[in-house]
Design a protein around this motif. Structure first.
Motif, PDB file in Angstrom:
ATOM      1  N   GLN A  26      -7.738  -7.839  -5.253  1.00  0.00           N
ATOM      2  CA  GLN A  26      -6.547  -7.234  -5.856  1.00  0.00           C
ATOM      3  C   GLN A  26      -5.316  -7.566  -5.026  1.00  0.00           C
ATOM      4  OE1 GLN A  26      -6.226  -5.319  -8.813  1.00  0.00           O
ATOM      5  NE2 GLN A  26      -8.213  -6.326  -9.082  1.00  0.00           N
ATOM      6  N   PRO A  27      -4.162  -7.778  -5.661  1.00  0.00           N
ATOM      7  CA  PRO A  27      -2.931  -8.091  -4.911  1.00  0.00           C
ATOM      8  C   PRO A  27      -2.577  -6.994  -3.920  1.00  0.00           C
ATOM      9  CG  PRO A  27      -2.629  -8.473  -7.265  1.00  0.00           C
ATOM     10  CD  PRO A  27      -3.950  -7.760  -7.108  1.00  0.00           C
ATOM     11  N   VAL A  29      -0.041  -4.820  -2.824  1.00  0.00           N
ATOM     12  CA  VAL A  29       1.229  -4.249  -3.262  1.00  0.00           C
ATOM     13  C   VAL A  29       1.402  -2.874  -2.630  1.00  0.00           C
ATOM     14  CG1 VAL A  29       2.671  -3.649  -5.249  1.00  0.00           C
ATOM     15  CG2 VAL A  29       0.938  -5.447  -5.468  1.00  0.00           C
ATOM     16  N   ASP A  30       2.544  -2.644  -1.986  1.00  0.00           N
ATOM     17  CA  ASP A  30       2.744  -1.356  -1.325  1.00  0.00           C
ATOM     18  C   ASP A  30       3.351  -0.322  -2.273  1.00  0.00           C
ATOM     19  OD1 ASP A  30       5.506  -1.790  -1.439  1.00  0.00           O
ATOM     20  OD2 ASP A  30       5.700  -2.297   0.677  1.00  0.00           O
ATOM     21  N   GLY A  33       6.445  -1.333  -4.326  1.00  0.00           N
ATOM     22  CA  GLY A  33       6.372  -2.481  -5.221  1.00  0.00           C
ATOM     23  C   GLY A  33       6.482  -3.831  -4.548  1.00  0.00           C
ATOM     24  N   ARG A  34       6.471  -3.853  -3.224  1.00  0.00           N
ATOM     25  CA  ARG A  34       6.571  -5.140  -2.517  1.00  0.00           C
ATOM     26  C   ARG A  34       5.206  -5.829  -2.506  1.00  0.00           C
ATOM     27  NH1 ARG A  34       9.661  -2.430   2.597  1.00  0.00           N
ATOM     28  NH2 ARG A  34       7.800  -1.117   2.348  1.00  0.00           N
ATOM     29  N   VAL A  35       5.167  -7.045  -3.033  1.00  0.00           N
ATOM     30  CA  VAL A  35       3.940  -7.828  -3.073  1.00  0.00           C
ATOM     31  C   VAL A  35       3.872  -8.677  -1.808  1.00  0.00           C
ATOM     32  CG1 VAL A  35       2.588  -9.528  -4.364  1.00  0.00           C
ATOM     33  CG2 VAL A  35       4.058  -7.902  -5.586  1.00  0.00           C
ATOM     34  N   HIS A  36       2.774  -8.578  -1.083  1.00  0.00           N
ATOM     35  CA  HIS A  36       2.647  -9.247   0.214  1.00  0.00           C
ATOM     36  C   HIS A  36       1.952 -10.596   0.055  1.00  0.00           C
ATOM     37  CE1 HIS A  36       3.789  -5.233   1.275  1.00  0.00           C
ATOM     38  NE2 HIS A  36       4.019  -5.639   2.502  1.00  0.00           N
ATOM     39  N   ARG A  37       2.642 -11.642   0.530  1.00  0.00           N
ATOM     40  CA  ARG A  37       2.149 -13.003   0.365  1.00  0.00           C
ATOM     41  C   ARG A  37       2.103 -13.779   1.679  1.00  0.00           C
ATOM     42  NH1 ARG A  37       5.823 -12.104  -3.879  1.00  0.00           N
ATOM     43  NH2 ARG A  37       4.862 -12.068  -5.963  1.00  0.00           N
ATOM     44  N   ASP A 286       7.649  -9.205   2.624  1.00  0.00           N
ATOM     45  CA  ASP A 286       6.327  -9.515   2.051  1.00  0.00           C
ATOM     46  C   ASP A 286       5.332  -9.925   3.127  1.00  0.00           C
ATOM     47  OD1 ASP A 286       7.273 -12.011   2.788  1.00  0.00           O
ATOM     48  OD2 ASP A 286       6.871 -12.968   0.858  1.00  0.00           O
ATOM     49  N   HIS A 327      -5.670  -3.353   2.382  1.00  0.00           N
ATOM     50  CA  HIS A 327      -4.955  -2.518   1.418  1.00  0.00           C
ATOM     51  C   HIS A 327      -4.481  -1.217   2.053  1.00  0.00           C
ATOM     52  CE1 HIS A 327      -5.204  -4.675  -2.432  1.00  0.00           C
ATOM     53  NE2 HIS A 327      -6.341  -5.180  -1.970  1.00  0.00           N
ATOM     54  N   VAL A 330      -1.301  -2.015   3.942  1.00  0.00           N
ATOM     55  CA  VAL A 330      -0.170  -2.183   3.031  1.00  0.00           C
ATOM     56  C   VAL A 330       0.271  -0.826   2.472  1.00  0.00           C
ATOM     57  CG1 VAL A 330       0.537  -3.166   0.813  1.00  0.00           C
ATOM     58  CG2 VAL A 330      -0.713  -4.573   2.453  1.00  0.00           C
TER      59      VAL A 330
END
Length: 356
Positions: A26-27, A29-30, A33-37, A286, A327, A330
């Motif tokens: 799963q992505p 995401v904190d 709403g910040r998606v960590h890449r 991110d 997760h 995050v």
């Protein structure tokens, strides 16, 4: 110098059996709403320099060698992170080129894929060993390089880093310029009374090497906790100094990048400013960090860490507990670092032990 284990506060963990734990893949995401890449992986806390804004010249307490992650352990974390949407791995330190297996680390990370495709592997280095190992790093799949150089003056370099290695750094930069790795970025911490008179010269030096100069506001990350905001050259001061030589045009579309970039005289050359103190960019952050001893950090300035080492060295490690810990890390991320808040506490670890 004594090798000692370093113990810091750890955040809560989620077990693979926890029904609230996100599924593997799963992505990241904190709560905001910040998606960590981006995962920054420190390979060692040791360095070949002793920069005054980073660590003392003597008396450093190094991480115990038994606590340092092996290449296999690094790759296991990276595999789970890539499956969860991490697309960039940046290798840092200390000085990552002091790691004997650096080429193997790059090769194995470069072979990973995220759901969106192959990952990118970047490296931040002081450049001292770069000429020696760069061909092998490129062959292993290295994509990008950042090289630190705070001054072009030999005496000033020796005083700042406590080592007479400027020629080695410049040789490393020359090798990088000849390598074809682009974009090539040079980093300098701007410091009052130290190198603030060299900002224009540093940009010109970068341009001569087909590189982009990036100036960094000095941050409260020194091991001795001697940071003084008054000695920091601010973003506005940096831009004012550069404006005496070039016209500066902001480049839009920064996204989660730490550097605010400006075209020089209309481009294509550009300069970057990383203003973590006076113009923080936390809202688009991110990035996650993995220390050399297996601690996950969700912010460079946090004192919370999420310990992966027991999971990596258990008899039945599996991927799910590692994903759950990622997760959890995050999920615990705050909206910002609050350096300007009176309650701000400087991280216990210095920059060399956290990783850039």
């Amino acid at each position: 110098m004594v090798a000692v284990p370093l113990t810091l506060r750890t955040g809560r963990s989620l077990s693979a059996e926890d029904p609230t734990a996100p599924a593997l893949g799963q992505p990241l995401v904190d709560r905001f709403g910040r998606v960590h890449r981006d995962l920054r992986i420190s390979l060692t806390d040791r360095c070949s320099l002793r920069c005054t804004y980073c660590m003392p010249e003597q008396g450093n307490e190094w991480l115990a060698r038994t606590s340092i992650l092996s290449t296999d352990e690094i790759v296991r974390v990276a595999q789970v992170a890539a499956a969860s949407g991490i697309t960039t791995f940046r290798l840092t330190g200390g000085e990552p080129l002091l790691r004997a297996d650096i080429v193997d680390v790059v090769r194995r990370l470069a072979a990973l894929e995220s759901p969106s495709g192959p990952v990118e592997v970047a490296l931040t280095t002081n450049g001292i060993r770069l000429g020696e190992v760069l061909p092998d790093l490129v062959a292993a799949g290295l994509h990008r390089l950042n090289i630190s150089i705070d001054t072009l003056d030999r005496d000033r370099f020796r005083e700042l880093t406590r080592r007479d290695r400027l020629d080695d750094v410049r040789a490393g930069i020359a090798a990088a310029a000849a390598s074809g790795l682009r974009p090539l970025k040079l980093n300098a911490v701007a410091m009052r009374g130290v190198n603030e008179d060299e900002l224009v010269d540093l940009v010109a030096f970068a341009l001569d090497h087909d590189a982009e100069m990036r100036f960094i506001e000095q941050m409260p990350l020194d091991a001795g906790h001697t940071w003084d905001r008054a000695r920091m050259v601010t973003r506005d001061e940096i831009l004012a100094a550069l404006a005496t030589r070039w016209s500066l045009e902001p480049i839009p579309g920064r996204g989660g990048a730490p550097a605010e970039r400006f075209l020089l005289d209309g481009g294509p050359a550009a300069v970057g400013v990383i203003a973590s103190v006076t113009a923080p960019f936390c809202g688009a952050c991110d990035r996650l960090r993995l220390t050399a001893d297996g601690q996950l950090r969700n912010c460079l300035f946090s004192n919370d860490e999420y310990d992966l080492l027991p999971l990596l060295r258990s008899e039945e490690p599996g991927s799910e507990p590692i994903a759950a810990r990622l997760h959890a890390c995050v999920a615990g991320k705050l909206p910002g670092h609050a350096i300007d808040d009176p309650s701000f506490l400087q991280p216990v670890r210095g920059m060399n032990a956290i990783g850039g």
